[in-house]
Design a protein around this motif. Sequence first.
Motif, PDB file in Angstrom:
ATOM      1  N   LEU A  62       1.082  -1.324   0.329  1.00 57.77           N
ATOM      2  CA  LEU A  62       0.308   0.405   0.121  1.00 57.77           C
ATOM      3  C   LEU A  62       0.967   1.550  -0.046  1.00 57.77           C
ATOM      4  CD1 LEU A  62      -3.005  -1.436   2.690  1.00 57.77           C
ATOM      5  CD2 LEU A  62      -3.135  -0.700   0.110  1.00 57.77           C
ATOM      6  N   THR A  63       2.284   0.976   0.484  1.00 58.02           N
ATOM      7  CA  THR A  63       2.939   2.486   0.784  1.00 58.02           C
ATOM      8  C   THR A  63       3.597   1.728  -0.459  1.00 58.02           C
ATOM      9  OG1 THR A  63       3.455   2.056   2.700  1.00 58.02           O
ATOM     10  CG2 THR A  63       5.112   3.258   1.781  1.00 58.02           C
ATOM     11  N   THR A  64       4.157   1.103  -1.006  1.00 59.00           N
ATOM     12  CA  THR A  64       5.058   0.732  -2.012  1.00 59.00           C
ATOM     13  C   THR A  64       4.416   0.617  -3.603  1.00 59.00           C
ATOM     14  OG1 THR A  64       6.932  -1.099  -0.552  1.00 59.00           O
ATOM     15  CG2 THR A  64       6.718  -0.942  -3.262  1.00 59.00           C
ATOM     16  N   GLY A  65       3.413   0.471  -3.896  1.00 58.06           N
ATOM     17  CA  GLY A  65       2.462   1.478  -4.328  1.00 58.06           C
ATOM     18  C   GLY A  65       2.452   2.349  -5.122  1.00 58.06           C
ATOM     19  N   TYR A  66       1.925   2.834  -3.886  1.00 54.48           N
ATOM     20  CA  TYR A  66       2.571   4.485  -3.915  1.00 54.48           C
ATOM     21  C   TYR A  66       2.937   5.018  -3.927  1.00 54.48           C
ATOM     22  CZ  TYR A  66      -0.202   9.496  -2.491  1.00 54.48           C
ATOM     23  OH  TYR A  66      -0.214  10.620  -2.268  1.00 54.48           O
ATOM     24  N   LEU A  67       4.548   5.191  -3.989  1.00 57.12           N
ATOM     25  CA  LEU A  67       5.667   5.265  -4.254  1.00 57.12           C
ATOM     26  C   LEU A  67       6.020   5.154  -5.643  1.00 57.12           C
ATOM     27  CD1 LEU A  67       7.857   4.828  -1.251  1.00 57.12           C
ATOM     28  CD2 LEU A  67       7.440   7.218  -1.759  1.00 57.12           C
ATOM     29  N   LEU A  68       6.003   4.146  -6.120  1.00 56.46           N
ATOM     30  CA  LEU A  68       6.052   2.668  -7.193  1.00 56.46           C
ATOM     31  C   LEU A  68       5.649   3.531  -7.996  1.00 56.46           C
ATOM     32  CD1 LEU A  68       7.569   1.008  -8.849  1.00 56.46           C
ATOM     33  CD2 LEU A  68       5.855  -0.792  -8.448  1.00 56.46           C
ATOM     34  N   THR A  69       4.181   4.225  -8.450  1.00 60.65           N
ATOM     35  CA  THR A  69       3.438   5.247  -9.048  1.00 60.65           C
ATOM     36  C   THR A  69       3.795   6.815  -9.532  1.00 60.65           C
ATOM     37  OG1 THR A  69       1.665   3.969  -8.440  1.00 60.65           O
ATOM     38  CG2 THR A  69       0.941   5.731 -10.083  1.00 60.65           C
ATOM     39  N   LEU A  70       4.231   7.473  -8.096  1.00 62.28           N
ATOM     40  CA  LEU A  70       5.207   8.431  -8.009  1.00 62.28           C
ATOM     41  C   LEU A  70       6.571   8.482  -8.614  1.00 62.28           C
ATOM     42  CD1 LEU A  70       4.468   9.607  -4.480  1.00 62.28           C
ATOM     43  CD2 LEU A  70       3.271  10.050  -6.507  1.00 62.28           C
ATOM     44  N   GLY A  71       6.977   6.921  -8.601  1.00 59.64           N
ATOM     45  CA  GLY A  71       8.421   7.064  -8.786  1.00 59.64           C
ATOM     46  C   GLY A  71       8.463   7.284 -10.934  1.00 59.64           C
ATOM     47  N   ILE A  72       6.883   6.756 -11.726  1.00 65.33           N
ATOM     48  CA  ILE A  72       6.748   6.492 -13.045  1.00 65.33           C
ATOM     49  C   ILE A  72       6.015   8.319 -13.424  1.00 65.33           C
ATOM     50  CG2 ILE A  72       5.423   5.324 -14.294  1.00 65.33           C
ATOM     51  CD1 ILE A  72       5.891   2.689 -12.704  1.00 65.33           C
ATOM     52  N   LEU A  73       5.440   9.003 -12.561  1.00 63.88           N
ATOM     53  CA  LEU A  73       4.342   9.692 -13.603  1.00 63.88           C
ATOM     54  C   LEU A  73       4.841  11.008 -13.495  1.00 63.88           C
ATOM     55  CD1 LEU A  73       1.697  10.418 -14.526  1.00 63.88           C
ATOM     56  CD2 LEU A  73       0.785  10.431 -11.812  1.00 63.88           C
ATOM     57  N   ARG A 117      -5.217   3.286  -3.932  1.00 65.83           N
ATOM     58  CA  ARG A 117      -3.532   3.938  -3.368  1.00 65.83           C
ATOM     59  C   ARG A 117      -3.266   3.856  -4.877  1.00 65.83           C
ATOM     60  NH1 ARG A 117      -2.567   6.507   0.085  1.00 65.83           N
ATOM     61  NH2 ARG A 117      -0.689   5.855   0.837  1.00 65.83           N
ATOM     62  N   VAL A 118      -3.514   3.613  -5.879  1.00 65.17           N
ATOM     63  CA  VAL A 118      -2.013   3.663  -6.826  1.00 65.17           C
ATOM     64  C   VAL A 118      -3.365   4.497  -7.843  1.00 65.17           C
ATOM     65  CG1 VAL A 118      -2.108   2.972  -9.586  1.00 65.17           C
ATOM     66  CG2 VAL A 118      -1.656   1.540  -7.757  1.00 65.17           C
ATOM     67  N   VAL A 119      -4.322   4.680  -7.429  1.00 64.24           N
ATOM     68  CA  VAL A 119      -5.317   6.056  -8.525  1.00 64.24           C
ATOM     69  C   VAL A 119      -5.112   7.571  -7.990  1.00 64.24           C
ATOM     70  CG1 VAL A 119      -7.946   6.772  -8.795  1.00 64.24           C
ATOM     71  CG2 VAL A 119      -7.115   4.802  -9.025  1.00 64.24           C
ATOM     72  N   GLN A 120      -4.614   7.281  -6.584  1.00 66.08           N
ATOM     73  CA  GLN A 120      -4.379   8.401  -5.476  1.00 66.08           C
ATOM     74  C   GLN A 120      -3.018   9.267  -6.370  1.00 66.08           C
ATOM     75  OE1 GLN A 120      -5.478   7.499  -1.406  1.00 66.08           O
ATOM     76  NE2 GLN A 120      -6.210   8.742  -1.565  1.00 66.08           N
ATOM     77  N   GLY A 123      -2.469  10.887  -8.826  1.00 65.76           N
ATOM     78  CA  GLY A 123      -3.603  12.294  -8.922  1.00 65.76           C
ATOM     79  C   GLY A 123      -2.588  12.969  -7.937  1.00 65.76           C
ATOM     80  N   THR A 124      -1.866  12.923  -7.033  1.00 63.60           N
ATOM     81  CA  THR A 124      -0.603  13.298  -6.102  1.00 63.60           C
ATOM     82  C   THR A 124       0.481  13.520  -7.589  1.00 63.60           C
ATOM     83  OG1 THR A 124      -1.091  12.265  -4.247  1.00 63.60           O
ATOM     84  CG2 THR A 124       0.612  13.150  -4.134  1.00 63.60           C
ATOM     85  N   GLY A 125       1.094  12.455  -8.248  1.00 69.07           N
ATOM     86  CA  GLY A 125       2.103  12.809  -8.681  1.00 69.07           C
ATOM     87  C   GLY A 125       2.238  13.871  -9.977  1.00 69.07           C
ATOM     88  N   ILE A 126       0.641  14.266 -10.451  1.00 69.63           N
ATOM     89  CA  ILE A 126       0.482  15.289 -10.916  1.00 69.63           C
ATOM     90  C   ILE A 126       0.627  16.660 -10.173  1.00 69.63           C
ATOM     91  CG2 ILE A 126      -1.366  16.712 -12.813  1.00 69.63           C
ATOM     92  CD1 ILE A 126      -2.313  13.430 -13.572  1.00 69.63           C
ATOM     93  N   MET A 127       0.105  16.796  -9.030  1.00 71.57           N
ATOM     94  CA  MET A 127      -0.555  17.782  -8.457  1.00 71.57           C
ATOM     95  C   MET A 127       1.013  18.848  -7.507  1.00 71.57           C
ATOM     96  SD  MET A 127      -2.605  19.864  -7.062  1.00 71.57           S
ATOM     97  CE  MET A 127      -3.803  19.410  -7.482  1.00 71.57           C
ATOM     98  N   LEU A 128       2.298  17.476  -7.260  1.00 73.75           N
ATOM     99  CA  LEU A 128       2.724  17.665  -6.302  1.00 73.75           C
ATOM    100  C   LEU A 128       4.108  18.748  -7.516  1.00 73.75           C
ATOM    101  CD1 LEU A 128       4.296  15.112  -4.274  1.00 73.75           C
ATOM    102  CD2 LEU A 128       3.907  17.257  -3.692  1.00 73.75           C
ATOM    103  N   VAL A 224      12.475   2.796  -7.255  1.00 75.99           N
ATOM    104  CA  VAL A 224      12.141   2.570  -6.326  1.00 75.99           C
ATOM    105  C   VAL A 224      11.494   1.413  -5.618  1.00 75.99           C
ATOM    106  CG1 VAL A 224      10.014   3.766  -5.652  1.00 75.99           C
ATOM    107  CG2 VAL A 224      11.175   4.866  -6.502  1.00 75.99           C
ATOM    108  N   PHE A 225      11.218   0.235  -6.612  1.00 79.45           N
ATOM    109  CA  PHE A 225      10.521  -0.763  -6.305  1.00 79.45           C
ATOM    110  C   PHE A 225      11.747  -1.772  -5.725  1.00 79.45           C
ATOM    111  CE2 PHE A 225       9.992  -5.924  -7.437  1.00 79.45           C
ATOM    112  CZ  PHE A 225       9.297  -5.507  -7.233  1.00 79.45           C
ATOM    113  N   GLY A 226      12.998  -1.708  -6.582  1.00 78.35           N
ATOM    114  CA  GLY A 226      13.649  -2.880  -5.440  1.00 78.35           C
ATOM    115  C   GLY A 226      14.294  -1.743  -3.931  1.00 78.35           C
ATOM    116  N   PHE A 227      14.460  -1.132  -3.949  1.00 78.58           N
ATOM    117  CA  PHE A 227      14.911   0.256  -2.765  1.00 78.58           C
ATOM    118  C   PHE A 227      13.046  -0.448  -1.461  1.00 78.58           C
ATOM    119  CE2 PHE A 227      18.113   2.112  -3.889  1.00 78.58           C
ATOM    120  CZ  PHE A 227      19.547   2.340  -3.273  1.00 78.58           C
ATOM    121  N   SER A 228      11.866  -0.897  -2.515  1.00 79.97           N
ATOM    122  CA  SER A 228      11.124  -0.302  -1.092  1.00 79.97           C
ATOM    123  C   SER A 228      11.185  -2.399  -1.264  1.00 79.97           C
ATOM    124  CB  SER A 228       9.942  -0.120  -1.696  1.00 79.97           C
ATOM    125  OG  SER A 228       9.929   0.972  -1.972  1.00 79.97           O
ATOM    126  N   SER A 229      11.255  -3.187  -2.050  1.00 75.26           N
ATOM    127  CA  SER A 229      11.255  -4.470  -2.068  1.00 75.26           C
ATOM    128  C   SER A 229      12.530  -5.333  -0.420  1.00 75.26           C
ATOM    129  CB  SER A 229      12.154  -5.144  -3.189  1.00 75.26           C
ATOM    130  OG  SER A 229      10.646  -4.732  -4.214  1.00 75.26           O
TER     131      SER A 229
END
Length: 480
Positions: A62-73, A117-120, A123-128, A224-229
Amino acid sequence: MEAAMQNTHTTASSNKRFKIIPIMAALLISGFIGMFSETALNVALNDLMQVLHIAPSTAQWLTTGYLLTLGILVPVSGLLLQWFSTRQLFITALIFSIAGCLIAALAPNFELLLLARVVQAIGTGIMLPLMFNTILVIFPAEKRGAAMGIIGLVIMFAPAVGPTIAGLLIENLSWHWIFWLSLPFLVLALVCGILFMQNVSTITKPKIDLLSIILSTIGFGGIVFGFSSAGEGGGWTSPKVIASLIIGAAALILFGWRQMRMKKPMINLRAFKYPMFTVGVIMVFICMMIILSSMLVLPLFLQGGFGKSAFYAGLIMLPGGIVNGLMSPVMGRLFDKYGPKWLVFPGFLVAAAALWFFSGVTAASAAFLIIVLHSCLMIGISMVMMPAQTNGLNQLPRQFYPDGTAIMNTLQQVAGAIGTAVAVSMMTAGQERYAESHPGGNVVDSLTAGVSHAFMFGMIIALVGFVIGLFMKRVPIKHE
């Protein structure tokens, strides 16, 4: 500050009038709720594991997926800022945030919650990046410190109250109410944006290079995925971790090489030619590592070592978060008046000292001591974060603003993944060493030893930041 905002209606390059207060209100509400829902859910992970019958490694997604999406977007955000108007991006970001919040509030199982969480995160990845780019455009350089301070006040206040409010909601209602509480504020921000948001950026529509997007996605996503894993408990020797980091690093090298050869790159890495921007990026990177690693380790220690609830842990961390938020506008004004150097130096020293004292904390330590040390750590970080960020971005020419904000926000997500992963690894290593040297020792002492190692890592990082800060100089303000 409000008077300053009202007086600041023109940019250096344009006589266009901006409605500063409504624009800032829409951005700040969005940023606050985005940060609140992220940190509040972290506190609810233990509850979610029981309710949804999932393992810790699964819940961590739930945290990793969020960070991963941000890292990509987020790396693509520089391109988005040049292709779409401010209003289009703001409304799109809010729609994704609202949709993610609604899905999470209704989610009956882990799979739907992860999707939410990915959809959220989209939104955050565009907003920041949009938020920081808008600040750079609507405020002249000599007033950006105060503006960034207000942003810092709101964004840092959210992680402060998030754990406490989440603890109350979990104990009295359910974790779903974290999202039900956020939903009306997001709708309010959307309405405010539709009514008042103006188009502040220049749309140039550069050519889209598909290969750059693919390399960026694989590169930042892999890192991001490597460090989070690794932080999830797989360890640094896990084939999944090693493969992710190697593939991610190789893709990033190719991405950087391609950007430097292109006339119109997706992210213009030539922004790193400006030395104070580079120094600012490194300092923000270090601050994010310290903040996110301490926000992970401290609640674990409070709940595991002290045997307290999530609500209690949130209350202990509340004063420090509030102090950090209140200090941000103060530091912004001091930056505008005196520059960054005399804030950054003592800031890193205060943070390092607090982390050193934290490394000696035990389960017998008084709660008041934890509160004081956490507050000192947050004061130190506030003295570094906003001044370093603002000074670095101030050195960039206007055409580099989308690239600069994209670079800085991307590396913040990477810093979060690295900081939490290394902190967890250091904590685990400390626990294992204690277990080897004290056969039959109790769990609390083992956790205390592990937490001590994690805080020592944070102290070393803060001292590295202090050394790099020796090269910081105030950027002369140029009126374009």
